[in-house]
Design an enzyme around this catalytic site. Structure first.
Site, short mmCIF file in Angstrom:
data_model
loop_
_atom_site.label_atom_id
_atom_site.label_comp_id
_atom_site.label_asym_id
_atom_site.label_seq_id
_atom_site.Cartn_x
_atom_site.Cartn_y
_atom_site.Cartn_z
N SER A 188 12.31 -14.23 -21.79
CA SER A 188 13.25 -15.43 -23.41
C SER A 188 13.65 -13.32 -24.06
O SER A 188 12.81 -13.24 -24.33
CB SER A 188 12.77 -15.98 -23.69
OG SER A 188 13.09 -16.25 -24.50
N TYR A 201 6.51 -21.19 -27.45
CA TYR A 201 7.15 -20.78 -26.26
C TYR A 201 7.48 -19.74 -26.24
O TYR A 201 7.17 -18.85 -25.21
CB TYR A 201 8.28 -22.19 -25.60
CG TYR A 201 9.48 -21.15 -25.38
CD1 TYR A 201 9.65 -21.32 -23.98
CD2 TYR A 201 9.98 -20.46 -25.50
CE1 TYR A 201 10.56 -20.83 -22.85
CE2 TYR A 201 11.53 -20.02 -25.02
CZ TYR A 201 11.48 -20.04 -23.47
OH TYR A 201 11.99 -20.15 -21.70
#
Length: 329
Positions: A188, A201
């Site tokens: 990401s 995350y």
């Protein structure tokens, strides 16, 4: 007569030229020229008969499955819900005329799921592995205020970190034996830019990025390509972006774009506008780290506030009102 200023000026010009050669031109080639002009430089069909994709029933995972099937690979779809897997498999078989296989597995589970997967893929020629399955928060949140903290931490780390290492352990021995393979790890953009209120995350995705970097070096001698893909905003259920735009593209557009970067770079945002976004954030962080941090955390706090307001509204709705998924599986 040569002056000190002329020497310094010449030296500065040389340094700037070296920086351009070392940084700017490779960036342009890897993010624009290479993928757009030459496309994917790896014959994926020659790496093996099958591609295995985790988190394959929705979003980026499903888009990768379609993109690989269109290139002639049979696909193994691994995800949580069997009915969704069967639906996607039927769609791909009908549209792409390839074989499919489905494996239902919840990646928040324990070691037993990997033994189940191992048994079903044993002796299969898997040339491409896409580690896509991932889990995030329902909304941006402060670490100490995460709901069901212990359960969330366990599930997120199992899904985002353990799954990647275990799937590589299962699939890569065959690649080593054949001296050919591609591993694509979907990280990401939050792994490499400031991401407050997504702390756990983004840290898990940073692990995936670093893992990919060093794994690529370890297994380059076996002709195995390992690529870390760091997408920015993509219109998926997980991101909760409903309508695709130039910046927040559809999963299909993203996957097709990202596959074209294979053979050009080991690390990519996968989509040129996301490369521009990363560059802009890095430039801002370089010029004013405090300002970049302030803008980022204010943005995240605003998203959090809107989500909390929406949640309050939903709490007054009928009992059959449903919540949104946060797992790409």
């Amino acid at each position: 007569m040569v002056t000190t200023s002329s020497v310094l000026g010449g030296t500065s010009a040389v340094l700037v030229s070296l920086i351009l050669l070392r940084k700017v031109f490779p960036w342009i080639y890897q993010n624009l020229i290479g993928p757009k002009v030459f496309g994917c430089r790896i014959n994926l069909k020659k790496t093996g008969e099958w591609a295995l994709i985790t988190g394959a029933t929705d979003g980026i995972g499903k888009a990768y499955a379609y993109a690989l099937a269109r290139r002639g690979l049979n696909v193994i779809l691994v995800s949580r819900t069997l009915s969704k897997l069967e639906d996607v498999a039927k769609e791909i078989e009908t549209e792409c005329k390839v074989r499919t296989m489905v494996i239902a597995a919840d990646f928040t589970g324990g070691a037993e799921i990997y033994e189940k997967i191992r048994q079903q893929i044993e002796n299969m020629e898997i040339g491409v592995l896409v580690n896509n399955v991932g889990m995030s928060y329902a909304n941006p949140e402060y670490l100490l205020e995460l709901p069901e903290y212990e359960k969330l931490v366990k599930n997120l780390l199992s899904c985002n970190i353990l799954s990647v290492t275990r799937m590589c352990q299962l699939v890569m021995p065959g690649m080593v034996k054949r001296h050919s393979g591609v591993v694509i790890n979907i990280s990401s953009l939050s792994a490499v830019i400031p991401a407050p209120l997504l702390t756990l995350y983004s840290a898990s995705k940073a692990f995936m990025d670093k893992f990919s970097e060093d794994l690529a070096s370890e297994y380059a001698k076996h002709n195995i390509v390992v690529q870390s893909v760091l997408p920015g905003p993509v219109a998926t259920n997980m991101s909760k972006i409903r309508k695709s735009t130039w910046m927040a593209c559809s999963a299909k557009v993203f996957a097709n774009s990202a596959i074209n970067t294979l053979g050009h770079t080991r690390k990519t945002t996968g989509y040129f506008p996301h490369a521009l976004l990363e560059l802009s954030i890095n430039i801002l962080s370089f010029l004013s780290p405090r300002l970049a941090e302030k803008i980022t955390i204010n943005t995240m706090q605003n998203i959090r506030a809107r989500a909390m307001k929406k949640s309050t509204t939903r709490s007054a709705a009928p009992a059959n009102d449903t919540t949104e998924l946060t797992t790409s599986s």
